[in-house]
Design a protein around this motif. Structure first.
Motif, PDB file in Angstrom:
ATOM      1  N   GLU A   1       7.179   9.444   1.370  1.00  0.00           N
ATOM      2  CA  GLU A   1       6.374   8.496   0.565  1.00  0.00           C
ATOM      3  C   GLU A   1       7.032   7.363   1.187  1.00  0.00           C
ATOM      4  O   GLU A   1       8.356   7.015   1.161  1.00  0.00           O
ATOM      5  N   GLY A   2       6.258   6.087   1.002  1.00  0.00           N
ATOM      6  CA  GLY A   2       6.722   4.616   1.173  1.00  0.00           C
ATOM      7  C   GLY A   2       5.403   3.807   0.683  1.00  0.00           C
ATOM      8  O   GLY A   2       4.374   3.932   0.372  1.00  0.00           O
ATOM      9  N   ARG A   3       5.842   2.423   0.854  1.00  0.00           N
ATOM     10  CA  ARG A   3       4.979   1.287   0.807  1.00  0.00           C
ATOM     11  C   ARG A   3       5.104   0.347   2.044  1.00  0.00           C
ATOM     12  O   ARG A   3       6.236   0.106   2.407  1.00  0.00           O
ATOM     13  N   THR A   4       4.199  -0.351   2.053  1.00  0.00           N
ATOM     14  CA  THR A   4       4.065  -1.188   3.267  1.00  0.00           C
ATOM     15  C   THR A   4       4.789  -2.358   2.915  1.00  0.00           C
ATOM     16  O   THR A   4       4.889  -2.704   1.623  1.00  0.00           O
ATOM     17  N   ASP A   5       5.427  -2.979   3.723  1.00  0.00           N
ATOM     18  CA  ASP A   5       6.160  -4.202   3.463  1.00  0.00           C
ATOM     19  C   ASP A   5       5.346  -5.610   3.697  1.00  0.00           C
ATOM     20  O   ASP A   5       4.055  -5.536   3.667  1.00  0.00           O
TER      21      ASP A   5
ATOM     22  N   VAL B   1       0.859  -1.146  -0.003  1.00  0.00           N
ATOM     23  CA  VAL B   1      -0.018   0.058   0.005  1.00  0.00           C
ATOM     24  C   VAL B   1       0.813   1.217  -0.076  1.00  0.00           C
ATOM     25  O   VAL B   1       1.500   1.430   0.655  1.00  0.00           O
ATOM     26  N   ALA B   2       0.643   2.120  -0.822  1.00  0.00           N
ATOM     27  CA  ALA B   2       1.374   3.478  -1.055  1.00  0.00           C
ATOM     28  C   ALA B   2       0.946   4.385   0.124  1.00  0.00           C
ATOM     29  O   ALA B   2      -0.317   4.288   0.178  1.00  0.00           O
ATOM     30  N   VAL B   3       1.919   4.921   0.956  1.00  0.00           N
ATOM     31  CA  VAL B   3       1.509   5.821   1.985  1.00  0.00           C
ATOM     32  C   VAL B   3       2.112   7.067   1.766  1.00  0.00           C
ATOM     33  O   VAL B   3       3.377   7.162   1.229  1.00  0.00           O
TER      34      VAL B   3
ATOM     35  N   ASP C   1      -3.111   4.736  -0.275  1.00  0.00           N
ATOM     36  CA  ASP C   1      -3.812   4.534  -1.723  1.00  0.00           C
ATOM     37  C   ASP C   1      -4.506   2.975  -1.439  1.00  0.00           C
ATOM     38  O   ASP C   1      -3.969   2.025  -2.352  1.00  0.00           O
ATOM     39  N   THR C   2      -5.567   3.070  -0.726  1.00  0.00           N
ATOM     40  CA  THR C   2      -6.394   1.925  -0.967  1.00  0.00           C
ATOM     41  C   THR C   2      -6.975   1.521  -2.216  1.00  0.00           C
ATOM     42  O   THR C   2      -7.366   0.301  -2.220  1.00  0.00           O
ATOM     43  N   GLY C   3      -7.544   2.591  -2.748  1.00  0.00           N
ATOM     44  CA  GLY C   3      -7.939   2.094  -3.808  1.00  0.00           C
ATOM     45  C   GLY C   3      -7.060   1.342  -5.022  1.00  0.00           C
ATOM     46  O   GLY C   3      -7.581   0.197  -5.525  1.00  0.00           O
ATOM     47  N   ALA C   4      -5.961   1.717  -5.211  1.00  0.00           N
ATOM     48  CA  ALA C   4      -5.087   0.995  -6.143  1.00  0.00           C
ATOM     49  C   ALA C   4      -4.653  -0.546  -5.290  1.00  0.00           C
ATOM     50  O   ALA C   4      -4.791  -1.540  -5.930  1.00  0.00           O
ATOM     51  N   TYR C   5      -4.810  -0.504  -3.961  1.00  0.00           N
ATOM     52  CA  TYR C   5      -4.374  -1.583  -3.186  1.00  0.00           C
ATOM     53  C   TYR C   5      -5.547  -2.754  -3.651  1.00  0.00           C
ATOM     54  O   TYR C   5      -5.333  -3.789  -3.930  1.00  0.00           O
ATOM     55  N   PHE C   6      -6.707  -2.272  -3.585  1.00  0.00           N
ATOM     56  CA  PHE C   6      -7.881  -3.186  -3.750  1.00  0.00           C
ATOM     57  C   PHE C   6      -8.095  -3.634  -5.199  1.00  0.00           C
ATOM     58  O   PHE C   6      -8.725  -4.712  -5.499  1.00  0.00           O
ATOM     59  N   GLU C   7      -7.770  -2.574  -5.940  1.00  0.00           N
ATOM     60  CA  GLU C   7      -7.876  -2.895  -7.447  1.00  0.00           C
ATOM     61  C   GLU C   7      -6.805  -4.191  -7.927  1.00  0.00           C
ATOM     62  O   GLU C   7      -7.245  -4.887  -8.654  1.00  0.00           O
ATOM     63  N   ALA C   8      -5.485  -3.977  -7.227  1.00  0.00           N
ATOM     64  CA  ALA C   8      -4.765  -4.875  -7.465  1.00  0.00           C
ATOM     65  C   ALA C   8      -5.266  -6.250  -7.019  1.00  0.00           C
ATOM     66  O   ALA C   8      -4.716  -7.266  -7.465  1.00  0.00           O
TER      67      ALA C   8
ATOM     68  N   ILE D   1       5.225   0.096   7.633  1.00  0.00           N
ATOM     69  CA  ILE D   1       6.402   1.175   7.201  1.00  0.00           C
ATOM     70  C   ILE D   1       6.858   1.597   8.504  1.00  0.00           C
ATOM     71  O   ILE D   1       6.219   2.306   9.217  1.00  0.00           O
ATOM     72  N   THR D   2       8.198   1.211   8.693  1.00  0.00           N
ATOM     73  CA  THR D   2       8.842   1.726  10.156  1.00  0.00           C
ATOM     74  C   THR D   2       9.718   2.899   9.971  1.00  0.00           C
ATOM     75  O   THR D   2      10.168   3.237  11.018  1.00  0.00           O
ATOM     76  N   ASP D   3       9.722   3.129   8.802  1.00  0.00           N
ATOM     77  CA  ASP D   3      10.836   4.444   8.686  1.00  0.00           C
ATOM     78  C   ASP D   3      10.174   5.535   7.636  1.00  0.00           C
ATOM     79  O   ASP D   3      10.866   6.161   6.867  1.00  0.00           O
TER      80      ASP D   3
END
Length: 71
Positions: free
Chosen positions: A34-38, A20-22, A61-68, A43-45
């Motif tokens: 900006e980062g992405r969840t592992d 998930v992009a944050v 960016d939950t929209g892109a996550y759920f679309e994927a 995201i720890t940093d």
């Protein structure tokens, strides 16, 4: 060490939400990080080591996550 961390879970699947992009921004919308969840949905940093007191916004960016995920 980062002043900001986050953990995202996909409650529908009962798993961490991977990739998930944050975005971290000021309350006025200025981007700070900006980062992405592992693989554990974390995201720890995200962000600087220190933030001044104030209001900040995390955007997921939950929209892109759920679309994927096809949901």
């Amino acid at each position: 060490m980062s002043a900001v961390t986050t953990h995202v879970l996909d409650a529908a699947r009962g798993t961490p939400a991977v990739g998930v992009a944050v975005r971290l921004e000021t309350a006025g919308g200025r981007p700070l990080a900006e980062g992405r969840t592992d693989d554990d949905g974390r995201i720890t940093d995200l962000g600087p080591e220190r933030l001044e007191a104030g209001d900040y916004r995390l955007t997921f960016d939950t929209g892109a996550y759920f679309e994927a995920q096809g949901t």
